[in-house]
Design a protein around this motif. Structure first.
Motif, PDB file in Angstrom:
ATOM      1  N   SER A  51       1.417  -1.240   0.107  1.00  0.00           N
ATOM      2  CA  SER A  51       0.182   0.286  -0.497  1.00  0.00           C
ATOM      3  C   SER A  51       0.444   1.184   0.171  1.00  0.00           C
ATOM      4  CB  SER A  51      -0.774   0.132   1.198  1.00  0.00           C
ATOM      5  OG  SER A  51      -0.003  -0.001   2.265  1.00  0.00           O
ATOM      6  N   CYS A  52       1.642   1.296   0.286  1.00  0.00           N
ATOM      7  CA  CYS A  52       3.218   1.925   0.144  1.00  0.00           C
ATOM      8  C   CYS A  52       3.593   2.117  -1.424  1.00  0.00           C
ATOM      9  CB  CYS A  52       4.510   2.172   0.845  1.00  0.00           C
ATOM     10  SG  CYS A  52       3.713   2.115   2.744  1.00  0.00           S
ATOM     11  N   SER A  53       2.866   2.214  -2.469  1.00  0.00           N
ATOM     12  CA  SER A  53       3.234   2.083  -4.160  1.00  0.00           C
ATOM     13  C   SER A  53       2.980   3.442  -3.904  1.00  0.00           C
ATOM     14  CB  SER A  53       3.346   0.688  -4.737  1.00  0.00           C
ATOM     15  OG  SER A  53       1.348   0.881  -4.756  1.00  0.00           O
ATOM     16  N   LYS A  54       2.896   4.036  -4.799  1.00  0.00           N
ATOM     17  CA  LYS A  54       2.688   5.539  -5.537  1.00  0.00           C
ATOM     18  C   LYS A  54       2.826   5.336  -7.083  1.00  0.00           C
ATOM     19  CE  LYS A  54       6.007   8.153  -2.057  1.00  0.00           C
ATOM     20  NZ  LYS A  54       6.549   9.039  -2.215  1.00  0.00           N
ATOM     21  N   ARG A  55       3.098   4.186  -7.507  1.00  0.00           N
ATOM     22  CA  ARG A  55       1.992   4.303  -9.466  1.00  0.00           C
ATOM     23  C   ARG A  55       1.345   3.266  -9.612  1.00  0.00           C
ATOM     24  NH1 ARG A  55       4.857   8.660  -9.280  1.00  0.00           N
ATOM     25  NH2 ARG A  55       5.753   9.840 -11.324  1.00  0.00           N
ATOM     26  N   LEU A  56       0.893   2.840 -10.826  1.00  0.00           N
ATOM     27  CA  LEU A  56      -0.217   2.586 -10.858  1.00  0.00           C
ATOM     28  C   LEU A  56       0.378   1.769 -12.122  1.00  0.00           C
ATOM     29  CD1 LEU A  56      -2.560  -0.091 -10.519  1.00  0.00           C
ATOM     30  CD2 LEU A  56      -3.612   1.551 -11.945  1.00  0.00           C
ATOM     31  N   ARG A  57       1.231   0.328 -11.998  1.00  0.00           N
ATOM     32  CA  ARG A  57       2.135   0.038 -13.224  1.00  0.00           C
ATOM     33  C   ARG A  57       0.922  -1.164 -13.918  1.00  0.00           C
ATOM     34  NH1 ARG A  57       6.138   2.978 -11.872  1.00  0.00           N
ATOM     35  NH2 ARG A  57       8.006   2.724  -9.951  1.00  0.00           N
ATOM     36  N   THR A  58       0.253  -1.111 -15.004  1.00  0.00           N
ATOM     37  CA  THR A  58       0.252  -1.839 -15.921  1.00  0.00           C
ATOM     38  C   THR A  58       0.785  -2.783 -16.485  1.00  0.00           C
ATOM     39  OG1 THR A  58      -0.457  -0.290 -17.479  1.00  0.00           O
ATOM     40  CG2 THR A  58      -1.887  -0.117 -16.358  1.00  0.00           C
ATOM     41  N   ARG A  59       0.675  -4.034 -17.038  1.00  0.00           N
ATOM     42  CA  ARG A  59       1.460  -4.870 -17.282  1.00  0.00           C
ATOM     43  C   ARG A  59       0.708  -5.706 -18.739  1.00  0.00           C
ATOM     44  NH1 ARG A  59       2.581  -9.517 -13.057  1.00  0.00           N
ATOM     45  NH2 ARG A  59      -0.333  -8.473 -12.898  1.00  0.00           N
ATOM     46  N   VAL A  60       1.304  -5.439 -20.082  1.00  0.00           N
ATOM     47  CA  VAL A  60       1.030  -5.731 -21.504  1.00  0.00           C
ATOM     48  C   VAL A  60       0.803  -7.405 -20.971  1.00  0.00           C
ATOM     49  CG1 VAL A  60       1.186  -5.768 -23.612  1.00  0.00           C
ATOM     50  CG2 VAL A  60       1.933  -3.700 -22.213  1.00  0.00           C
ATOM     51  N   TYR A  61       1.721  -7.747 -20.711  1.00  0.00           N
ATOM     52  CA  TYR A  61       1.983  -8.958 -20.779  1.00  0.00           C
ATOM     53  C   TYR A  61       2.008  -9.741 -19.521  1.00  0.00           C
ATOM     54  CZ  TYR A  61       3.822  -8.152 -25.277  1.00  0.00           C
ATOM     55  OH  TYR A  61       3.304  -7.622 -26.859  1.00  0.00           O
ATOM     56  N   GLU A  62       0.521  -9.646 -19.070  1.00  0.00           N
ATOM     57  CA  GLU A  62       0.048 -11.048 -17.460  1.00  0.00           C
ATOM     58  C   GLU A  62       0.320 -11.972 -17.588  1.00  0.00           C
ATOM     59  OE1 GLU A  62      -3.061  -9.473 -14.716  1.00  0.00           O
ATOM     60  OE2 GLU A  62      -3.485  -7.483 -16.193  1.00  0.00           O
ATOM     61  N   ASP A  63       0.017 -12.975 -18.331  1.00  0.00           N
ATOM     62  CA  ASP A  63      -0.282 -14.322 -18.437  1.00  0.00           C
ATOM     63  C   ASP A  63       1.358 -13.911 -18.236  1.00  0.00           C
ATOM     64  OD1 ASP A  63       0.034 -13.339 -21.496  1.00  0.00           O
ATOM     65  OD2 ASP A  63      -1.031 -14.686 -21.447  1.00  0.00           O
ATOM     66  N   VAL A  64       2.624 -13.619 -19.364  1.00  0.00           N
ATOM     67  CA  VAL A  64       3.887 -13.747 -19.702  1.00  0.00           C
ATOM     68  C   VAL A  64       4.675 -14.073 -18.549  1.00  0.00           C
ATOM     69  CG1 VAL A  64       6.156 -13.398 -20.412  1.00  0.00           C
ATOM     70  CG2 VAL A  64       3.753 -13.598 -21.828  1.00  0.00           C
ATOM     71  N   ASP A  65       4.381 -12.272 -17.570  1.00  0.00           N
ATOM     72  CA  ASP A  65       4.791 -12.291 -16.258  1.00  0.00           C
ATOM     73  C   ASP A  65       4.280 -13.402 -15.208  1.00  0.00           C
ATOM     74  OD1 ASP A  65       5.671  -9.861 -17.473  1.00  0.00           O
ATOM     75  OD2 ASP A  65       4.112  -8.894 -16.251  1.00  0.00           O
ATOM     76  N   GLU A  66       3.084 -13.638 -15.027  1.00  0.00           N
ATOM     77  CA  GLU A  66       2.881 -15.288 -14.401  1.00  0.00           C
ATOM     78  C   GLU A  66       3.723 -15.930 -14.621  1.00  0.00           C
ATOM     79  OE1 GLU A  66      -1.201 -15.071 -13.811  1.00  0.00           O
ATOM     80  OE2 GLU A  66      -1.745 -13.008 -13.729  1.00  0.00           O
ATOM     81  N   ALA A  67       3.543 -16.513 -15.644  1.00  0.00           N
ATOM     82  CA  ALA A  67       3.911 -17.328 -16.116  1.00  0.00           C
ATOM     83  C   ALA A  67       5.843 -17.863 -15.732  1.00  0.00           C
ATOM     84  CB  ALA A  67       4.516 -18.201 -17.500  1.00  0.00           C
ATOM     85  N   VAL A  68       6.707 -17.297 -15.972  1.00  0.00           N
ATOM     86  CA  VAL A  68       7.730 -16.173 -15.824  1.00  0.00           C
ATOM     87  C   VAL A  68       7.915 -16.434 -14.015  1.00  0.00           C
ATOM     88  CG1 VAL A  68       9.962 -15.016 -15.447  1.00  0.00           C
ATOM     89  CG2 VAL A  68       8.299 -15.245 -17.514  1.00  0.00           C
ATOM     90  N   LEU A  69       6.719 -15.812 -13.152  1.00  0.00           N
ATOM     91  CA  LEU A  69       7.795 -15.649 -11.935  1.00  0.00           C
ATOM     92  C   LEU A  69       7.485 -17.233 -11.275  1.00  0.00           C
ATOM     93  CD1 LEU A  69       7.593 -13.562  -9.804  1.00  0.00           C
ATOM     94  CD2 LEU A  69       5.415 -13.585  -9.269  1.00  0.00           C
ATOM     95  N   LYS A  70       6.221 -17.568 -11.812  1.00  0.00           N
ATOM     96  CA  LYS A  70       5.783 -19.011 -11.421  1.00  0.00           C
ATOM     97  C   LYS A  70       7.321 -19.510 -11.538  1.00  0.00           C
ATOM     98  CE  LYS A  70       2.686 -22.856 -11.270  1.00  0.00           C
ATOM     99  NZ  LYS A  70       1.240 -23.557 -11.919  1.00  0.00           N
TER     100      LYS A  70
END
Length: 114
Positions: free
Chosen positions: A57-76
């Motif tokens: 909740s201390c974040s100041k900017r909302l960062r949107t992701r274009v390739y959410e499913d790629v991000d999730e796969a890489v994170l996993k």
């Protein structure tokens, strides 16, 4: 008042709570040391702020992701490899990201170090 101030989502939600209580806008602006224009913008973007659920909740900017499913796969993949104590490197992660994009059918993916 300061010229420019970047508020966290937590602070913006506190401001919206003050507005809901019926506190005068001028008093809210003085309390949070912001300009009335900034307060109006926060009120105008109320829906976006309240719909944003952040683990930090201390974040100041909302960062949107274009390739959410790629991000999730890489994170996993990263979590799985760390759980197995397998060392990973930046180039390895980037290569895997490109593999995931090909599998998921993204033709215009440009990887980054972020």
């Amino acid at each position: 008042m300061s010229k420019r101030k970047c508020l966290s989502f937590k602070q913006k939600n506190l401001i919206l709570q003050e507005v809901d209580k019926g506190v005068k806008k001028k008093d809210i602006a003085l309390k949070f040391d912001i300009l009335l224009n900034s307060l109006s913008t926060i009120i105008k973007n109320r829906d976006k702020l309240q719909n944003y659920v952040s683990s930090n909740s201390c974040s100041k900017r909302l960062r949107t992701r274009v390739y959410e499913d790629v991000d999730e796969a890489v994170l996993k993949l990263i979590h799985t490899m760390r759980d197995k104590n397998v060392p990973i490197s930046g180039p390895f992660v980037i290569e895997k990201a490109f593999q995931f994009t090909k599998t998921l059918g993204y033709d215009q993916f440009l990887g980054s170090n972020g």
